[in-house]
Design a protein around this motif. Sequence first.
Motif, PDB file in Angstrom:
ATOM      1  N   LEU A  13      32.607  25.202 -15.102  1.00  0.00           N
ATOM      2  CA  LEU A  13      31.472  25.226 -16.025  1.00  0.00           C
ATOM      3  C   LEU A  13      31.791  24.584 -17.369  1.00  0.00           C
ATOM      4  CD1 LEU A  13      30.149  28.831 -15.287  1.00  0.00           C
ATOM      5  CD2 LEU A  13      29.249  26.661 -14.446  1.00  0.00           C
ATOM      6  N   GLN A  14      32.749  23.696 -17.376  1.00  0.00           N
ATOM      7  CA  GLN A  14      33.082  23.007 -18.625  1.00  0.00           C
ATOM      8  C   GLN A  14      32.068  21.899 -18.887  1.00  0.00           C
ATOM      9  OE1 GLN A  14      37.141  21.742 -18.309  1.00  0.00           O
ATOM     10  NE2 GLN A  14      37.940  23.600 -19.268  1.00  0.00           N
ATOM     11  N   LEU A  15      30.960  22.266 -19.458  1.00  0.00           N
ATOM     12  CA  LEU A  15      29.886  21.326 -19.775  1.00  0.00           C
ATOM     13  C   LEU A  15      29.931  20.999 -21.255  1.00  0.00           C
ATOM     14  CD1 LEU A  15      26.984  22.980 -17.742  1.00  0.00           C
ATOM     15  CD2 LEU A  15      28.528  21.158 -17.026  1.00  0.00           C
ATOM     16  N   ARG A  16      29.917  19.734 -21.551  1.00  0.00           N
ATOM     17  CA  ARG A  16      29.944  19.315 -22.945  1.00  0.00           C
ATOM     18  C   ARG A  16      28.523  19.062 -23.437  1.00  0.00           C
ATOM     19  NH1 ARG A  16      33.812  14.255 -22.931  1.00  0.00           N
ATOM     20  NH2 ARG A  16      32.559  13.862 -21.078  1.00  0.00           N
ATOM     21  N   PRO A  17      28.203  19.477 -24.642  1.00  0.00           N
ATOM     22  CA  PRO A  17      26.866  19.191 -25.172  1.00  0.00           C
ATOM     23  C   PRO A  17      26.668  17.694 -25.357  1.00  0.00           C
ATOM     24  CG  PRO A  17      28.303  20.027 -26.908  1.00  0.00           C
ATOM     25  CD  PRO A  17      29.054  20.182 -25.616  1.00  0.00           C
ATOM     26  N   LEU A  18      25.447  17.253 -25.158  1.00  0.00           N
ATOM     27  CA  LEU A  18      25.147  15.838 -25.370  1.00  0.00           C
ATOM     28  C   LEU A  18      25.304  15.505 -26.847  1.00  0.00           C
ATOM     29  CD1 LEU A  18      21.963  15.463 -23.132  1.00  0.00           C
ATOM     30  CD2 LEU A  18      24.257  14.608 -22.644  1.00  0.00           C
ATOM     31  N   PRO A  19      25.854  14.337 -27.156  1.00  0.00           N
ATOM     32  CA  PRO A  19      26.005  13.968 -28.571  1.00  0.00           C
ATOM     33  C   PRO A  19      24.644  13.726 -29.215  1.00  0.00           C
ATOM     34  CG  PRO A  19      26.565  12.112 -27.156  1.00  0.00           C
ATOM     35  CD  PRO A  19      26.365  13.289 -26.248  1.00  0.00           C
ATOM     36  N   THR A  20      24.561  14.021 -30.488  1.00  0.00           N
ATOM     37  CA  THR A  20      23.340  13.719 -31.224  1.00  0.00           C
ATOM     38  C   THR A  20      23.285  12.227 -31.507  1.00  0.00           C
ATOM     39  OG1 THR A  20      24.379  13.995 -33.378  1.00  0.00           O
ATOM     40  CG2 THR A  20      23.464  15.973 -32.337  1.00  0.00           C
ATOM     41  N   GLU A  21      22.126  11.735 -31.918  1.00  0.00           N
ATOM     42  CA  GLU A  21      22.012  10.313 -32.239  1.00  0.00           C
ATOM     43  C   GLU A  21      22.947   9.956 -33.395  1.00  0.00           C
ATOM     44  OE1 GLU A  21      18.599   7.349 -33.943  1.00  0.00           O
ATOM     45  OE2 GLU A  21      18.140   8.426 -32.093  1.00  0.00           O
ATOM     46  N   ALA A  22      23.065  10.857 -34.364  1.00  0.00           N
ATOM     47  CA  ALA A  22      23.955  10.577 -35.496  1.00  0.00           C
ATOM     48  C   ALA A  22      25.401  10.453 -35.032  1.00  0.00           C
ATOM     49  CB  ALA A  22      23.827  11.685 -36.545  1.00  0.00           C
ATOM     50  N   GLU A  23      25.808  11.313 -34.098  1.00  0.00           N
ATOM     51  CA  GLU A  23      27.169  11.242 -33.570  1.00  0.00           C
ATOM     52  C   GLU A  23      27.385   9.946 -32.788  1.00  0.00           C
ATOM     53  OE1 GLU A  23      28.152  16.006 -32.988  1.00  0.00           O
ATOM     54  OE2 GLU A  23      27.090  14.906 -31.416  1.00  0.00           O
ATOM     55  N   LEU A  24      26.384   9.546 -32.008  1.00  0.00           N
ATOM     56  CA  LEU A  24      26.490   8.284 -31.274  1.00  0.00           C
ATOM     57  C   LEU A  24      26.612   7.105 -32.226  1.00  0.00           C
ATOM     58  CD1 LEU A  24      23.852   8.741 -28.422  1.00  0.00           C
ATOM     59  CD2 LEU A  24      26.318   8.419 -28.123  1.00  0.00           C
ATOM     60  N   LEU A  25      25.802   7.093 -33.269  1.00  0.00           N
ATOM     61  CA  LEU A  25      25.846   5.991 -34.228  1.00  0.00           C
ATOM     62  C   LEU A  25      27.192   5.927 -34.938  1.00  0.00           C
ATOM     63  CD1 LEU A  25      22.250   6.293 -35.750  1.00  0.00           C
ATOM     64  CD2 LEU A  25      23.074   4.565 -34.145  1.00  0.00           C
ATOM     65  N   ASP A  26      27.710   7.092 -35.313  1.00  0.00           N
ATOM     66  CA  ASP A  26      29.028   7.120 -35.956  1.00  0.00           C
ATOM     67  C   ASP A  26      30.102   6.610 -35.000  1.00  0.00           C
ATOM     68  OD1 ASP A  26      27.964   8.113 -38.269  1.00  0.00           O
ATOM     69  OD2 ASP A  26      28.532  10.199 -37.891  1.00  0.00           O
ATOM     70  N   GLY A  27      30.012   7.043 -33.721  1.00  0.00           N
ATOM     71  CA  GLY A  27      30.997   6.613 -32.739  1.00  0.00           C
ATOM     72  C   GLY A  27      30.931   5.126 -32.475  1.00  0.00           C
ATOM     73  N   ILE A  28      29.725   4.585 -32.374  1.00  0.00           N
ATOM     74  CA  ILE A  28      29.559   3.147 -32.143  1.00  0.00           C
ATOM     75  C   ILE A  28      30.130   2.355 -33.304  1.00  0.00           C
ATOM     76  CG2 ILE A  28      27.831   1.295 -32.004  1.00  0.00           C
ATOM     77  CD1 ILE A  28      26.101   3.273 -30.349  1.00  0.00           C
ATOM     78  N   GLU A  29      29.855   2.810 -34.524  1.00  0.00           N
ATOM     79  CA  GLU A  29      30.366   2.085 -35.697  1.00  0.00           C
ATOM     80  C   GLU A  29      31.891   2.118 -35.741  1.00  0.00           C
ATOM     81  OE1 GLU A  29      30.418  -0.424 -38.609  1.00  0.00           O
ATOM     82  OE2 GLU A  29      28.586   0.169 -37.545  1.00  0.00           O
ATOM     83  N   ARG A  30      32.485   3.263 -35.426  1.00  0.00           N
ATOM     84  CA  ARG A  30      33.942   3.365 -35.422  1.00  0.00           C
ATOM     85  C   ARG A  30      34.544   2.470 -34.335  1.00  0.00           C
ATOM     86  NH1 ARG A  30      36.947   6.207 -32.109  1.00  0.00           N
ATOM     87  NH2 ARG A  30      35.172   7.487 -31.445  1.00  0.00           N
ATOM     88  N   LEU A  31      33.970   2.535 -33.133  1.00  0.00           N
ATOM     89  CA  LEU A  31      34.492   1.736 -32.024  1.00  0.00           C
ATOM     90  C   LEU A  31      34.295   0.242 -32.263  1.00  0.00           C
ATOM     91  CD1 LEU A  31      33.227   4.018 -29.134  1.00  0.00           C
ATOM     92  CD2 LEU A  31      35.630   3.479 -29.605  1.00  0.00           C
ATOM     93  N   ARG A  32      33.179  -0.097 -32.899  1.00  0.00           N
ATOM     94  CA  ARG A  32      32.926  -1.511 -33.209  1.00  0.00           C
ATOM     95  C   ARG A  32      34.037  -2.065 -34.097  1.00  0.00           C
ATOM     96  NH1 ARG A  32      27.062  -3.396 -34.677  1.00  0.00           N
ATOM     97  NH2 ARG A  32      26.922  -1.235 -35.341  1.00  0.00           N
TER      98      ARG A  32
END
Length: 325
Positions: A13-32
Amino acid sequence: MSIIPPQQHEHLLQLRPLPTEAELLDGIERLRRERNAVILAHNYQRPEVQQIADFVGDSLGLARQAARTSADVIVFAGVHFMAESAAILNPGKTVLLPDLRAGCSLADTLTAQGVRDWKAANPGGLVVVYVNTTADVKAEADYCVTSGNAVQIVRSLPEGVPVLFAPDKYLAAHVARETGRPMDIWDGACHVHAAIRPEDVAAQQAAHPGAELLVHPECGCSTRVLRDVPDLQLYSTEGMVTRAQQSDAETFIVVTELGMVHRLEREVPGKAFVPVARTACCEYMKMITLENIHDSLRDLSGRVSVPEDVRVRALRPIERMIAIG
């Protein structure tokens, strides 16, 4: 019936919460930044994808950006043939398509063998293919074109030489009208543009009297609309932006895939843009999301490459397209 031991419950039952849009945007910017990546998005992409792109444009504009980028990684928010074009232009770079299922109904209507068969029947003929084609097809072509430069390129061809224009029959009809050039025309079409009816245009004109029409030449309705408005100009998506900026009109009916409305609203503020039909939506273009862009950058997944022998032959017509403008 099997019983799951209690000690295994936590693991299952190790379910991870879906990332928020803000978290996705931060992650994309960091990875970019970490990947030294550039994100290129087509005009028909989702609004939130267009918002995070380094460049938004049509196929020609995206090809130009891909040709000149200094990035190590190119994330293509578009469809498969566009990512292939970027790979053709950048053999030393990593090209990613965040969802490899993002194809093109128009590109699927033409095969390399179909082009070879035409050339065998027309020795010395010239093959002009729309950019919406696979790398294998481009490798068999003499010229690659977009809706913005197809007329110019066909006008430049020598007279008296057989010409195949493929695969979009509606764009070909526009080119034939403008140039008077006899051509063999492939019977292909984009399923979204082909489904836009003259009745859709008429309904929006009735709802928005005085609105200016911005009609893409790929649209199946264009011939009938031209009968009613003989002096109507057809526009590539880039041409739509320029026309909207220069026109005195305040309201425009956008006769193409509805993703174009977002770009027009963003680049021409203060004017109203009405999609011709809410159903004019390409499911392939909408497959690219913030989530799969993030995951693609994180994992370098969705890589697109072209065999070297195909790449070298396909490069020539693409470079001609970019050079002509």
